[in-house]
Design an enzyme around this catalytic site. Structure first.
Site, PDB file in Angstrom:
ATOM      1  N   CYS A  76       0.898  -1.310  -0.055  1.00  0.00           N
ATOM      2  CA  CYS A  76      -0.028  -0.022  -0.073  1.00  0.00           C
ATOM      3  C   CYS A  76       1.022   1.198  -0.207  1.00  0.00           C
ATOM      4  O   CYS A  76       1.641   1.426  -1.118  1.00  0.00           O
ATOM      5  CB  CYS A  76      -0.755  -0.089   1.193  1.00  0.00           C
ATOM      6  SG  CYS A  76      -2.459   0.899   0.662  1.00  0.00           S
ATOM      7  N   HIS A 165      -2.993  -5.016   1.708  1.00  0.00           N
ATOM      8  CA  HIS A 165      -2.462  -5.445   2.995  1.00  0.00           C
ATOM      9  C   HIS A 165      -2.600  -6.906   3.306  1.00  0.00           C
ATOM     10  O   HIS A 165      -3.496  -7.505   4.026  1.00  0.00           O
ATOM     11  CB  HIS A 165      -3.302  -4.829   4.157  1.00  0.00           C
ATOM     12  CG  HIS A 165      -2.990  -3.282   4.185  1.00  0.00           C
ATOM     13  ND1 HIS A 165      -2.106  -2.636   4.871  1.00  0.00           N
ATOM     14  CD2 HIS A 165      -3.535  -2.163   3.393  1.00  0.00           C
ATOM     15  CE1 HIS A 165      -2.212  -1.542   4.669  1.00  0.00           C
ATOM     16  NE2 HIS A 165      -2.892  -1.122   3.651  1.00  0.00           N
ATOM     17  N   GLU A 167      -0.808  -8.497   5.218  1.00  0.00           N
ATOM     18  CA  GLU A 167      -0.418  -8.721   6.797  1.00  0.00           C
ATOM     19  C   GLU A 167      -1.786  -8.649   7.561  1.00  0.00           C
ATOM     20  O   GLU A 167      -1.948  -9.225   8.732  1.00  0.00           O
ATOM     21  CB  GLU A 167       0.425  -7.627   7.142  1.00  0.00           C
ATOM     22  CG  GLU A 167      -0.043  -6.299   7.520  1.00  0.00           C
ATOM     23  CD  GLU A 167      -0.294  -5.525   6.320  1.00  0.00           C
ATOM     24  OE1 GLU A 167      -0.154  -5.889   5.126  1.00  0.00           O
ATOM     25  OE2 GLU A 167      -0.494  -4.316   6.353  1.00  0.00           O
TER      26      GLU A 167
END
Ligand code: GLN
Length: 187
Positions: A76, A165, A167
Site C-alpha cells: 500500500c 494489506h 499482513e
C-alpha cells in the site's frame, strides 16, 4: 534470514508478526543505518507522504540505495514509495518499480474493502485500505496478483509490491513469496 520492517509509522507490527511466524528474524528499522544489517526490507502501509517527511532527505537517499540492491516488499503506502511515478497528488518515489501509481484511487465511498483477488494463479482474500491503483506497468514489471482487471501485486527483479494489506489476512502466501525472493534472489 534477517528481514527489516520499516517502523517509522503505519502497521509495521502486523508484518513483524507474520514474518516471525514464517521463521524470519525481524528487525524493526527506525534508523537509516539499520538498513546495513538486513537481507531484505518490508515497507508497510500507512501514509506515504508522512513516510517521506519522517525519512527526510538523508533517510530517503539511504533507502533509495538499499532498494536498488536488496529485496524489498512494499504494501500500500510502501508500494507508493517504491514507484517511479506517483499521482494524486504527485510525490517523489524511490524509483525501484517502473509503475505509475495513483494514491487513494478507489474514492471515498469504498475507501476500504475486503475482496477476493488472485495471487500466483490462486484465489486470495485482499484487504484494501485507502488503496492506490497501478495505472501503468513498465516493461520489466511482472503482475503476480490481480483483483478484477487491476494489477494489485507486482514484481520487478528483487522488488515486490502489493496495493492491498496481506499482513491483515490469515493467508501467508504473499509474505512467503517475499521470503523466497530474499533467499533466492531474482529467479
Ligand atoms: N492512502 C495512503 C497513501 O496514499 C496509503 C494507504 C495505506 O497504506 N493503507 O499513502
Amino acid at each position: 534470514m534477517k528481514i527489516g520492517v520499516l517502523a517509522l509509522q503505519g502497521d509495521f507490527d502486523a508484518h513483524r508478526k507474520r514474518l516471525e511466524e514464517l521463521g524470519a528474524e525481524v528487525v524493526l528499522v527506525k534508523k537509516p543505518e539499520q538498513l546495513d544489517g538486513i537481507d531484505g526490507l518490508v515497507i508497510p502501509g500507512g501514509e506515504s507522504g508522512t513516510f517521506l517527511n519522517l525519512l527526510g532527505d538523508a533517510g530517503f537517499e539511504k533507502l533509495k540505495q538499499f532498494v536498488r540492491v536488496k529485496p524489498t516488499f512494499g504494501t500500500c503506502a510502501g508500494a507508493i514509495l517504491l514507484a517511479t511515478e506517483v499521482e494524486n497528488p504527485k510525490q517523489v518515489g524511490l524509483g525501484a518499480l517502473d509503475i505509475r501509481i495513483r494514491r487513494n484511487a478507489y474514492g471515498r465511498q469504498i475507501d476500504s474493502s475486503i475482496r477476493e483477488g488472485s495471487f500466483s494463479g490462486s484465489p486470495l482474500e485482499m484487504v484494501f485500505i485507502r488503496a492506490p491503483k497501478i495505472e501503468r506497468l513498465g516493461p520489466g514489471v511482472e503482475v503476480i496478483g490481480t483483483e478484477g482487471k487491476d494489477p494489485v501485486a507486482v514484481r520487478q527483479g528483487k522488488v515486490m509490491a502489493a496495493t492491498f494489506h496481506p499482513e491483515l489476512s490469515t493467508d501467508s502466501r504473499v509474505h512467503r513469496a517475499f521470503l523466497e525472493l530474499v533467499s533466492n534472489g531474482t529467479r
